[in-house]
Enzyme design. Sequence first.
Site, PDB file in Angstrom:
ATOM      1  CG  ASP A 104      18.005  54.352 -33.240  1.00 25.33           C
ATOM      2  OD1 ASP A 104      17.863  53.178 -32.831  1.00 25.33           O
ATOM      3  OD2 ASP A 104      17.064  54.997 -33.743  1.00 25.33           O
ATOM      4  CG  HIS A 119      20.037  51.778 -43.998  1.00 25.85           C
ATOM      5  ND1 HIS A 119      18.881  52.517 -44.105  1.00 25.85           N
ATOM      6  CD2 HIS A 119      20.069  50.994 -45.117  1.00 25.85           C
ATOM      7  CE1 HIS A 119      18.243  52.189 -45.225  1.00 25.85           C
ATOM      8  NE2 HIS A 119      18.932  51.270 -45.855  1.00 25.85           N
TER       9      HIS A 119
HETATM   10  P1  OAD Z   1      11.420  58.220 -42.922  1.00 23.03           P
HETATM   11  O1  OAD Z   1      11.763  59.453 -42.174  1.00 23.03           O
HETATM   12  O2  OAD Z   1      11.484  58.250 -44.401  1.00 23.03           O
HETATM   13  O3  OAD Z   1       9.931  57.764 -42.543  1.00 23.03           O
HETATM   14  C1  OAD Z   1       9.484  57.709 -41.231  1.00 23.03           C
HETATM   15  C2  OAD Z   1       8.087  57.104 -41.264  1.00 23.03           C
HETATM   16  O4  OAD Z   1       7.665  56.901 -39.934  1.00 23.03           O
HETATM   17  C3  OAD Z   1       7.039  57.985 -41.937  1.00 23.03           C
HETATM   18  O5  OAD Z   1       6.293  57.177 -42.850  1.00 23.03           O
HETATM   19  C4  OAD Z   1       6.164  58.475 -40.784  1.00 23.03           C
HETATM   20  O6  OAD Z   1       4.793  58.604 -41.165  1.00 23.03           O
HETATM   21  C5  OAD Z   1       6.332  57.349 -39.777  1.00 23.03           C
HETATM   22  N1  OAD Z   1       6.208  57.748 -38.364  1.00 23.03           N
HETATM   23  C6  OAD Z   1       6.700  58.854 -37.757  1.00 23.03           C
HETATM   24  N2  OAD Z   1       6.480  58.831 -36.443  1.00 23.03           N
HETATM   25  C7  OAD Z   1       5.809  57.656 -36.183  1.00 23.03           C
HETATM   26  C8  OAD Z   1       5.299  57.030 -35.009  1.00 23.03           C
HETATM   27  N3  OAD Z   1       5.444  57.592 -33.809  1.00 23.03           N
HETATM   28  N4  OAD Z   1       4.672  55.835 -35.136  1.00 23.03           N
HETATM   29  C9  OAD Z   1       4.525  55.253 -36.373  1.00 23.03           C
HETATM   30  N5  OAD Z   1       4.998  55.794 -37.504  1.00 23.03           N
HETATM   31  C10 OAD Z   1       5.639  56.966 -37.429  1.00 23.03           C
HETATM   32  O7  OAD Z   1      12.326  57.047 -42.299  1.00 23.03           O
HETATM   33  P2  OAD Z   1      12.767  55.663 -42.960  1.00 23.03           P
HETATM   34  O8  OAD Z   1      11.634  55.035 -43.694  1.00 23.03           O
HETATM   35  O9  OAD Z   1      13.414  54.887 -41.885  1.00 23.03           O
HETATM   36  O10 OAD Z   1      18.716  55.865 -44.945  1.00 23.03           O
HETATM   37  O11 OAD Z   1      13.849  56.133 -43.981  1.00 23.03           O
HETATM   38  C11 OAD Z   1      14.518  55.167 -44.727  1.00 23.03           C
HETATM   39  C12 OAD Z   1      15.945  55.573 -44.922  1.00 23.03           C
HETATM   40  O12 OAD Z   1      16.014  56.846 -45.534  1.00 23.03           O
HETATM   41  C13 OAD Z   1      16.754  55.758 -43.654  1.00 23.03           C
HETATM   42  O13 OAD Z   1      17.263  54.554 -43.126  1.00 23.03           O
HETATM   43  C14 OAD Z   1      17.854  56.641 -44.091  1.00 23.03           C
HETATM   44  C15 OAD Z   1      17.018  57.638 -44.842  1.00 23.03           C
HETATM   45  O14 OAD Z   1      17.642  58.451 -45.675  1.00 23.03           O
HETATM   46  C16 OAD Z   1      19.958  56.261 -45.185  1.00 23.03           C
HETATM   47  O15 OAD Z   1      20.457  57.235 -44.647  1.00 23.03           O
HETATM   48  C17 OAD Z   1      20.680  55.393 -46.155  1.00 23.03           C
END
Ligand code: OAD
Length: 236
Positions: A104, A119
């Site tokens: 985003d 990404h």
């Molecule tokens: P995830 O959906 O795997 O993880 C989101 C993280 O944010 C989790 O560890 C939650 O505990 C945390 N979380 C949620 N809400 C929160 C808040 N309000 N404050 C703090 N923490 C919070 O997302 P990513 O780690 O970004 O890639 O995922 C990595 C990649 O996997 C993405 O970029 C995407 C996905 O598949 C591709 O599509 C290549």
Amino acid sequence: MNASKEDARSWLGNAQSIAVLTGAGVSAESGIPTFRGAGGLWRNFRAEDLATPEAFAENPDLVREWYQWRRAAVRKAAPNPAHYALAKLERCKRGFLLITQNVDDLHERAGSRNVAKLHGAIMIDRCIQCQREREAGDQDNCECGGRLRPGVVWFGEALPEREFLRAAAAVEKCDVLLVVGTSAVVYPAAGLIPSATFHRAKVIEVNLEETPFSANVDCSLRGLAGEILPDLLPDS
Ligand code: OAD
């Protein structure tokens, strides 16, 4: 040892150079669903089922529908206090790079300028034939006849080299790496965290939940990014 929020604030205040790694959790409070954890699934599909070249080749309509749904969420969303806090932190520091896995544009809309987008960008479409990029719209095909695909990185694809090299270099030389809202399970982005530790940076993690790195970082803070980050700013 898990240091306190006060320690984290003072590391950020004293740092000459800061790198930040963000994930979907930073945009969750803006109403954009995360990939993993509660509310992380679209229908019954995992990101790994849909965000691949193979899924797009087999079922382009389904993959496009998922992206249209996610784009609608991004269009409706506005930056939250976590995005604004990171933009403010950038303005206080000379050495600063915001590395994001998010596709985003909320960091940019909050005012972040030095951003490495590992990404790609969801609001861009790219032709798989001529590679031309354009703002994402309703079209399925390019004028050249090639199929349009989202301008993001899918599983199994390489990250944009320039962005990843900038990110890796910033992490190697930073005094503090701040990791926010990522499950830290997708590589190579997650590998930036042990790299910072190896290069003797302090690592601060902000997440609602424990991650594979929580036990090894210098300070692991549990809670909402939109509440914790404004409170971590050095002058607040
Ligand atoms: P995830 O959906 O795997 O993880 C989101 C993280 O944010 C989790 O560890 C939650 O505990 C945390 N979380 C949620 N809400 C929160 C808040 N309000 N404050 C703090 N923490 C919070 O997302 P990513 O780690 O970004 O890639 O995922 C990595 C990649 O996997 C993405 O970029 C995407 C996905 O598949 C591709 O599509 C290549």
